[in-house]
Design an enzyme around this catalytic site. Structure first.
Site, mmCIF file in Angstrom:
data_model
loop_
_atom_site.group_PDB
_atom_site.id
_atom_site.type_symbol
_atom_site.label_atom_id
_atom_site.label_comp_id
_atom_site.label_asym_id
_atom_site.label_seq_id
_atom_site.Cartn_x
_atom_site.Cartn_y
_atom_site.Cartn_z
ATOM 1 N N ASN A 1 37.435 -15.788 10.637
ATOM 2 C CA ASN A 1 36.753 -15.010 11.846
ATOM 3 C C ASN A 1 37.857 -14.226 12.240
ATOM 4 O OD1 ASN A 1 38.579 -16.519 13.663
ATOM 5 N ND2 ASN A 1 37.841 -18.295 13.567
ATOM 6 N N LYS B 1 34.118 -28.753 26.595
ATOM 7 C CA LYS B 1 35.485 -29.715 25.354
ATOM 8 C C LYS B 1 36.426 -30.160 26.456
ATOM 9 C CE LYS B 1 33.799 -25.552 22.849
ATOM 10 N NZ LYS B 1 33.887 -24.223 22.525
ATOM 11 N N PHE C 1 41.436 -24.908 23.409
ATOM 12 C CA PHE C 1 41.161 -23.180 24.764
ATOM 13 C C PHE C 1 39.724 -23.608 24.289
ATOM 14 C CE2 PHE C 1 44.064 -19.683 25.240
ATOM 15 C CZ PHE C 1 45.212 -19.972 25.400
ATOM 16 N N ASP D 1 34.601 -24.185 11.909
ATOM 17 C CA ASP D 1 33.839 -25.120 12.575
ATOM 18 C C ASP D 1 33.843 -25.914 10.943
ATOM 19 O OD1 ASP D 1 34.318 -26.554 15.156
ATOM 20 O OD2 ASP D 1 33.126 -24.636 15.119
ATOM 21 N N LYS E 1 36.799 -33.761 24.758
ATOM 22 C CA LYS E 1 38.558 -33.647 23.415
ATOM 23 C C LYS E 1 39.532 -34.420 24.294
ATOM 24 C CE LYS E 1 36.457 -29.642 21.047
ATOM 25 N NZ LYS E 1 37.061 -28.985 19.753
ATOM 26 N N LYS F 1 35.524 -16.763 -9.529
ATOM 27 C CA LYS F 1 34.233 -15.858 -9.071
ATOM 28 C C LYS F 1 33.642 -16.023 -8.937
ATOM 29 C CE LYS F 1 33.889 -11.079 -7.584
ATOM 30 N NZ LYS F 1 34.015 -9.716 -8.498
#
Ligand code: PMT
Length: 398
Positions: free
Chosen positions: A209, A337, A323, A278, A341, A288
């Site tokens: 990301n 969340k 976060f 995730d 959590k 490869k």
């Protein structure tokens, strides 16, 4: 940078590392500090007072009895003007004088008169530094609240190898800023995660990301500056390790899980700013993957949720801050969340807000607390937001 507007009285004493004080003077001034330089007579054998005059924009003071410029008792006025008093490099001689209250030149008389925090950066031959007399003198100064910046080890100008080198300018500046910063996290252990994870598809490709690590690194840097023992578990980033921070590098979410969970029990605060993948390719190909004419289907497997695992095993007194990065329904998703959590606090930021999220130097956040409170912060630097997050966690401890 907390040096803007501060007056730094910089004392340069007589060692070969005196030349490095010129760079320190320049960098302090660039950071917005006013620098007033004092030198011992022996320091002037190594570097000219004029160098410091040019770099600081102020007269360099060497002679206590110089009547050409002083209309007031100069060592007293400089002692009062100092927000922070720095001796760099500090010789064994000035350290011994400081430890025993000897005041026989401009540097030591001003030192004795100042009420500002004092930073001492010893630099000398290894034998002199390791000598029990010098070590005892440094211990005396530590016990009096002086901030000692440990010398670096390496090859010294005299040809010996060992401890005794004046550290590089960034380390000195960090020590000076730290002396100006309330140590309200002293004695606490803080673990911060930062950056992206990379999930291998084959030896050359991965899923990841856009996290740069800036948010997490800012938190780690500010926590260390405020006195915490900080461990930074970091995915791959281009950032330098903040001064005083112990960094643990990881690649994948599963690496991060192991690195964080194995250290979690000892922590007083855990702050999870990393953007953790995730999912990962269920099978990372050993070689490869060759392209063909057909579409390629990759099956993804779920990664462990590190924050959820931390929430399950949170010990009494430990604070957990998560976060949430969202593109829609920011507050609802963040609230969910926080509860799922078992976080004490959650920092919600949206990719849709300009100046927030990945790669920026600023962020816009809403802080959500387990007791239902919410606090929306305006746009600010990630460094400033890091301080707000730490302030709120300290308040939760109380
Ligand atoms: O790094 P920067 O470029 O400065 O960008 C900062 C940031 C946008 C990455 C940061 O501000 C941020 O929002 N980090 C969390 C990003 C994220 O993964 O959010 P999430 O909503 O997907 O995850 C929620 C929380 O669970 C996060 O604390 C995350 O670290 C944690 N998590 C997520 C998945 C997983 N498998 N394990 C986790 O621990």
């Amino acid at each position: 940078m907390r040096l803007a507007g501060k007056t730094v009285v910089l004392c340069v004493t007589g060692g070969i590392a005196a030349y490095k004080a010129a760079d320190l003077t320049s960098k302090l001034r660039h950071a917005g500090a006013a620098v007033r330089v004092l030198m011992t007579e022996s320091a002037t054998q190594f570097i000219s007072p004029m160098t410091f005059e040019t770099l600081s924009g102020n007269r360099t003071v060497v002679d206590t009895f110089d009547r050409n410029f002083a209309w007031e008792v100069e060592h007293i006025s400089l002692a009062k003007a100092a927000d922070v008093f720095v001796i760099a490099p500090a010789t064994a001689n000035v350290i011994a004088k400081a430890a025993h209250g000897i005041a026989d030149d401009m540097v030591t008389t001003t030192l004795l008169a100042t009420k500002a925090p004092v930073v001492i950066a010893p630099a000398m031959n290894t034998g002199m530094y390791d000598n029990p007399v010098t070590q005892q003198n440094l211990q005396t100064l530590r016990m009096r609240g002086f901030h000692i910046i440990d010398p670096a080890a390496g090859r010294l100008a005299c040809g010996d190898t060992g401890r005794g080198k004046l550290p590089d300018t960034p380390v000195l500046i960090h020590g000076i800023e730290r002396a100006l910063t309330p140590q309200d996290l002293a004695g606490l252990r803080v673990l911060v995660t930062a950056g992206p994870t990379q999930e291998a598809m084959d030896p050359v490709r991965f899923l990841s990301n856009h996290s740069s690590g800036k948010m997490g690194y800012a938190i780690a840097a500010r926590a260390a500056m405020r006195g915490a023992a900080v461990t930074l578990v970091s995915g791959p980033t281009a950032l330098d390790t903040p001064a005083g921070v112990q960094r643990v590098d990881i690649i994948s979410a599963r690496d991060m899980y192991d690195a964080v969970l194995s250290r979690a029990d000892k922590q007083d605060m855990i702050i999870k700013a990393a953007a953790v993948g995730d999912y990962r390719p269920a099978q990372a190909a050993p070689e490869k993957l060759k392209k063909g004419d057909d579409a390629l289907t990759v099956t993804l497997a779920r990664n462990p949720d590190i924050l959820a695992a931390l929430g399950q095993r949170k010990r009494p007194g430990q604070l957990l801050c998560g976060f949430a990065m969202e593109t829609q329904n920011l507050i609802d998703n963040a609230e969910s969340k926080l509860r799922r959590k078992n976080c004490d606090m959650l920092v919600a930021n949206s990719l849709r807000d300009e100046g927030a999220g990945f790669g920026t130097d600023t962020n816009i956040a809403t802080l959500l607390f387990a007791d239902g409170r919410r606090e929306t912060e305006p746009i600010m630097s990630k460094e400033a937001l890091a301080d707000v997050i730490l302030d709120r966690l300290i308040a939760l401890r109380q």
